[in-house]
Scaffold this motif. Structure first.
Motif, PDB file in Angstrom:
ATOM      1  N   GLY A   1       1.001  -1.524   0.426  1.00 41.21           N
ATOM      2  CA  GLY A   1      -0.049  -0.396   0.190  1.00 41.21           C
ATOM      3  C   GLY A   1       0.895   1.200   0.233  1.00 41.21           C
ATOM      4  N   ARG A   2       1.779   1.032   0.971  1.00 41.30           N
ATOM      5  CA  ARG A   2       2.387   2.816   0.867  1.00 41.30           C
ATOM      6  C   ARG A   2       3.316   2.126  -0.659  1.00 41.30           C
ATOM      7  NH1 ARG A   2       3.074   4.920   6.202  1.00 41.30           N
ATOM      8  NH2 ARG A   2       4.682   6.056   5.448  1.00 41.30           N
ATOM      9  N   LEU A   3       3.817   1.555  -2.017  1.00 40.81           N
ATOM     10  CA  LEU A   3       4.579   1.820  -2.679  1.00 40.81           C
ATOM     11  C   LEU A   3       3.854   2.770  -3.136  1.00 40.81           C
ATOM     12  CD1 LEU A   3       5.138  -1.583  -4.255  1.00 40.81           C
ATOM     13  CD2 LEU A   3       6.775  -0.191  -3.105  1.00 40.81           C
TER      14      LEU A   3
ATOM     15  N   GLU B   1       6.495  12.196 -12.248  1.00 41.79           N
ATOM     16  CA  GLU B   1       5.997  13.676 -13.863  1.00 41.79           C
ATOM     17  C   GLU B   1       4.476  13.695 -12.744  1.00 41.79           C
ATOM     18  OE1 GLU B   1       5.500  12.343 -17.495  1.00 41.79           O
ATOM     19  OE2 GLU B   1       6.528  10.937 -17.198  1.00 41.79           O
ATOM     20  N   ILE B   2       3.976  13.020 -11.263  1.00 39.54           N
ATOM     21  CA  ILE B   2       3.120  13.331 -11.239  1.00 39.54           C
ATOM     22  C   ILE B   2       3.390  13.166  -9.174  1.00 39.54           C
ATOM     23  CG2 ILE B   2       1.840  11.571 -10.995  1.00 39.54           C
ATOM     24  CD1 ILE B   2      -0.816  12.261 -11.260  1.00 39.54           C
ATOM     25  N   ALA B   3       2.676  14.982  -8.976  1.00 31.71           N
ATOM     26  CA  ALA B   3       3.405  13.952  -6.969  1.00 31.71           C
ATOM     27  C   ALA B   3       2.349  13.855  -6.482  1.00 31.71           C
ATOM     28  CB  ALA B   3       3.077  15.928  -6.256  1.00 31.71           C
ATOM     29  N   PRO B   4       2.071  12.207  -5.251  1.00 31.83           N
ATOM     30  CA  PRO B   4       1.843  11.553  -5.091  1.00 31.83           C
ATOM     31  C   PRO B   4       0.515  12.016  -3.663  1.00 31.83           C
ATOM     32  CG  PRO B   4       3.631  10.727  -4.894  1.00 31.83           C
ATOM     33  CD  PRO B   4       4.157  12.062  -5.889  1.00 31.83           C
ATOM     34  N   ALA B   5       1.077  13.963  -2.982  1.00 31.89           N
ATOM     35  CA  ALA B   5       0.719  14.724  -2.681  1.00 31.89           C
ATOM     36  C   ALA B   5      -0.508  14.719  -2.899  1.00 31.89           C
ATOM     37  CB  ALA B   5       1.064  15.696  -2.125  1.00 31.89           C
ATOM     38  N   GLY B   6      -0.985  14.750  -4.408  1.00 30.52           N
ATOM     39  CA  GLY B   6      -1.929  15.396  -5.491  1.00 30.52           C
ATOM     40  C   GLY B   6      -3.076  14.225  -5.609  1.00 30.52           C
ATOM     41  N   LEU B   7      -2.248  13.386  -5.614  1.00 29.74           N
ATOM     42  CA  LEU B   7      -2.917  11.863  -6.124  1.00 29.74           C
ATOM     43  C   LEU B   7      -3.570  10.878  -4.984  1.00 29.74           C
ATOM     44  CD1 LEU B   7      -3.810  10.388  -8.699  1.00 29.74           C
ATOM     45  CD2 LEU B   7      -1.449   9.034  -8.133  1.00 29.74           C
ATOM     46  N   VAL B   8      -2.722  11.229  -4.069  1.00 30.88           N
ATOM     47  CA  VAL B   8      -3.404  10.229  -2.835  1.00 30.88           C
ATOM     48  C   VAL B   8      -3.395  10.249  -2.009  1.00 30.88           C
ATOM     49  CG1 VAL B   8      -2.631   7.637  -1.638  1.00 30.88           C
ATOM     50  CG2 VAL B   8      -1.536   8.367  -3.863  1.00 30.88           C
ATOM     51  N   SER B   9      -4.644   9.708  -1.067  1.00 30.10           N
ATOM     52  CA  SER B   9      -5.764   9.938  -0.390  1.00 30.10           C
ATOM     53  C   SER B   9      -5.119   8.933   0.804  1.00 30.10           C
ATOM     54  CB  SER B   9      -6.850  10.579  -0.079  1.00 30.10           C
ATOM     55  OG  SER B   9      -6.621  10.252   1.206  1.00 30.10           O
ATOM     56  N   TYR B  10      -4.601   8.569   2.065  1.00 36.48           N
ATOM     57  CA  TYR B  10      -3.975   7.287   2.370  1.00 36.48           C
ATOM     58  C   TYR B  10      -4.340   7.098   4.177  1.00 36.48           C
ATOM     59  CZ  TYR B  10      -0.507   3.916   5.106  1.00 36.48           C
ATOM     60  OH  TYR B  10      -0.061   3.787   5.383  1.00 36.48           O
ATOM     61  N   MET B  11      -4.846   5.864   4.873  1.00 36.72           N
ATOM     62  CA  MET B  11      -5.207   5.934   5.816  1.00 36.72           C
ATOM     63  C   MET B  11      -4.523   3.939   6.043  1.00 36.72           C
ATOM     64  SD  MET B  11      -8.838   4.095   7.358  1.00 36.72           S
ATOM     65  CE  MET B  11      -8.594   2.836   8.868  1.00 36.72           C
ATOM     66  N   GLY B  12      -3.341   4.342   7.326  1.00 33.77           N
ATOM     67  CA  GLY B  12      -2.607   3.828   7.430  1.00 33.77           C
ATOM     68  C   GLY B  12      -2.734   2.751   8.277  1.00 33.77           C
ATOM     69  N   HIS B  13      -2.612   1.513   8.795  1.00 30.65           N
ATOM     70  CA  HIS B  13      -2.316   0.363   9.739  1.00 30.65           C
ATOM     71  C   HIS B  13      -2.452   0.959  10.805  1.00 30.65           C
ATOM     72  CE1 HIS B  13      -2.479  -2.790  12.691  1.00 30.65           C
ATOM     73  NE2 HIS B  13      -3.120  -3.185  11.572  1.00 30.65           N
ATOM     74  N   ASP B  14      -2.059   2.208  11.045  1.00 34.98           N
ATOM     75  CA  ASP B  14      -1.859   3.233  12.830  1.00 34.98           C
ATOM     76  C   ASP B  14      -2.370   4.615  11.766  1.00 34.98           C
ATOM     77  OD1 ASP B  14      -1.122   5.308  14.815  1.00 34.98           O
ATOM     78  OD2 ASP B  14       1.230   4.737  14.778  1.00 34.98           O
TER      79      ASP B  14
END
Length: 570
Positions: free
Chosen positions: A383-385, A406-419
């Motif tokens: 998931g963190r990849l 080419e694309i920033a993950p900060a603008g693409l990915v929303s993340y809920m981690g295990h913690d």
């Protein structure tokens, strides 16, 4: 070459506050040019008193002059207030902007690098260095007017009264500058050593608090206390030495600059007596002496400013590498597109074998993809990849553009981690993270409405450090609500149902799909009841091998998956 300077150049921060600095410039010029009125009025007052005693003037003339003096002081000080107000506003805005740029840089660093640097020590140094830089910029901005402009005005007045005597007495203020320059290395070295000591003390403090129980159990508490005391004493010595050099030199600068007053008393007295270079009256003598005194004091301030700027230069060099800004492009959510993963493998920097091996996937908007596997198989790593934290081999593209390049993950990915990683703030603050808008939709989707209604302060309830006042299920659902509220085209949910019951799980799953119809969801979970309805299922097997398939195929071909699903659905 960029036409506009970036955050790594000092000019960037001045250009960002052009309007504030324009007001500062106008008020600063009026204030500092107006300061030359004081010596002139003081000289005239001395002359009026002498004239009154001689019978050539009346007392009312002195009163009128005094009134004009008071009004001029009022105007000058009003301009000073405006200048200082806007200089302080410039400093506050610059401090905020600089810290925002640095924080954006730091949170994008891999956690391992932050730990290597010592997070507590690093943050202490960064905040201290930003404050020192901003203080140097503030003093520089202030002294341009309070020293530079006013010294030009004072010098012009001195030259008007007696240019020969002015040339003589102005030989001394530069000596104060020369001394300040000679002490540059000493002062910067003392400042650097004090900051390094502060960083060591901060790291020792974090270690002492975090590992207090361990030290006590193994009998190392006394030895650790001794080491901590050594760090504290070293910090005290270094800070005292730094402050001593910075703050005790100004009186010496002032004494050197004021040496010219001796020649004014001697040669200026001759001017009054008619045997000097110029014929003076009492007003001219008093004005010249007062003007030079003000100039000498300002000179000592200028020398002190050099030391403050030198200290700021040390801090600027330390934080310069953290001032690389994130480009605006890519910070906002991209439009829906296809996710394509090809032959991706990942190995930890200190590892020998891949954690994820030959992972491939193609997904379209609206798909919810289930990810599962045995405990510690590498599901969370997979998931963190998509956060592009660490280098991997292979290719991950979004709409044909390489993720993290080419694309920033900060603008693409929303993340809920295990913690859940909750803040010591209110429920609302943890979800919003400063973003305005209506929370009702995500609160309902995360099945939080009843819980919030039961809290005494509702959504404004403080949850404590890490959400300690909440149950595990409540913590997970707040983290889920945050991820949904800040949803992006690609949503990674790592075990969101581990601490909730089946009823709550069903409520959440039912409400998720309408919200995420334009997003691709990577859903990592040990609970497989809902996997049959997933469009694709990823099984992370031994040695990181990822089997991209469907529930039906895995039930036929993967014995481990079949056993796990059957045990949960008897």
């Amino acid at each position: 070459m960029d036409k506009k300077p970036g955050p790594q150049r000092v000019a960037y921060y001045f250009l960002r506050e052009k309007k504030v600095l324009a007001i500062t410039t106008v008020s600063g010029l009026l204030y500092n040019v107006g300061l030359v009125l004081a010596p002139w009025f003081e000289g005239q007052l001395a002359q009026y008193i002498a004239d009154i005693l001689g019978g050539s003037r009346a007392a009312k003339d002195l009163v009128l002059l005094s009134l004009a003096y008071v009004l001029s002081i009022f105007f000058v000080q009003a301009m000073r207030y405006v200048k200082r107000l806007y200089v302080r506003r410039f400093a506050n805005e610059t401090s905020l902007l600089m810290k925002q740029v640095i924080y954006r840089h730091l949170i994008r660093l891999p956690r391992k690098k932050l730990l290597e640097k010592g997070t507590g020590s690093l943050m202490t140094r960064v905040i201290s260095d930003v404050d020192a830089c901003v203080e140097g910029m503030r003093k520089f901005t202030t002294e341009i007017f309070d020293t530079g402009v006013v010294m030009v005005a004072y010098t012009a007045m001195l030259l008007y009264y007696d240019w020969r005597l002015t040339v003589l007495v102005l030989l001394f203020p530069p000596a104060a500058y020369i001394l300040a320059g000679k002490l540059k290395k000493v002062i910067t070295t003392a400042g650097r050593l004090s900051k390094e000591s502060a960083g060591r003390l901060s790291s020792a403090t974090v270690d002492r608090i975090g590992n207090a129980l361990t030290y006590r159990i193994f009998g190392e508490e006394k030895a650790q206390n001794s080491r901590y005391e050594e760090n504290l004493k070293d910090y005290e010595k270094k800070m005292i030495r730094s402050n001593l050099w910075e703050n005790t030199m100004e009186p010496l600068y002032q004494v050197i600059a004021m040496t010219g007053a001796i020649f004014i008393l001697w040669l200026g007295g001759k001017n009054v007596m008619g045997s000097g270079w110029t014929d003076w009256n009492i007003a001219a003598f008093a004005t010249f002496l007062s003007c030079f005194t003000h100039l000498a004091v300002k000179s000592s301030h200028a020398a002190h400013l050099f030391n403050a700027v030198q200290k700021a230069e040390v801090s600027w060099a330390r934080i310069h590498g953290y001032l690389s800004d994130i480009p605006e492009k890519g910070l906002h959510a991209e439009s829906p597109a296809e996710l394509d993963v090809r032959d991706v493998s990942f190995t930890y920097p200190d590892g020998e074998k891949p954690v994820i091996r030959n992972f491939s996937l193609t997904a379209k908007p609206g798909e919810i993809i289930g990810v599962t596997g045995k405990v510690a198989s590498g599901k969370s790593t997979l998931g963190r990849l998509f956060l592009a934290e660490s280098p991997y081999t292979g290719s991950i593209t979004w709409g044909g553009r390489e993720l993290g390049k080419e694309i920033a993950p900060a603008g693409l990915v929303s993340y809920m981690g295990h913690d859940p990683e909750l803040l010591s703030a209110t429920i609302e603050d943890n979800i919003r993270l400063g973003k305005p808008g209506n929370l009702e939709e995500v609160l309902r989707a995360a099945d939080l409405e009843k819980d919030i209604a039961s809290f005494p302060e509702g959504i404004h309830t403080a949850i404590g450090e890490g959400g300690i006042r909440l149950s595990g299920g409540q913590q997970a659902r707040i983290a889920l609500a945050r991820a949904l509220y800040h949803r992006r085209p690609l949503l990674i949910l790592d075990d969101p149902f581990s601490a909730v019951d089946y009823t709550t799980e069903n409520h959440i799953l039912t409400r998720l799909r309408p919200l995420l119809k334009d997003s691709i969801v990577i859903l990592i979970s040990h609970r497989l009841r809902f996997f049959p309805s997933r469009s694709q299922v990823l099984w992370v097997g031994p040695e990181g091998k990822v089997d991209t398939s469907t529930h039906e195929k895995l039930m036929k071909t993967n014995e481990d998956y079949r056993k796990m699903y059957s045990l949960q659905n008897k």
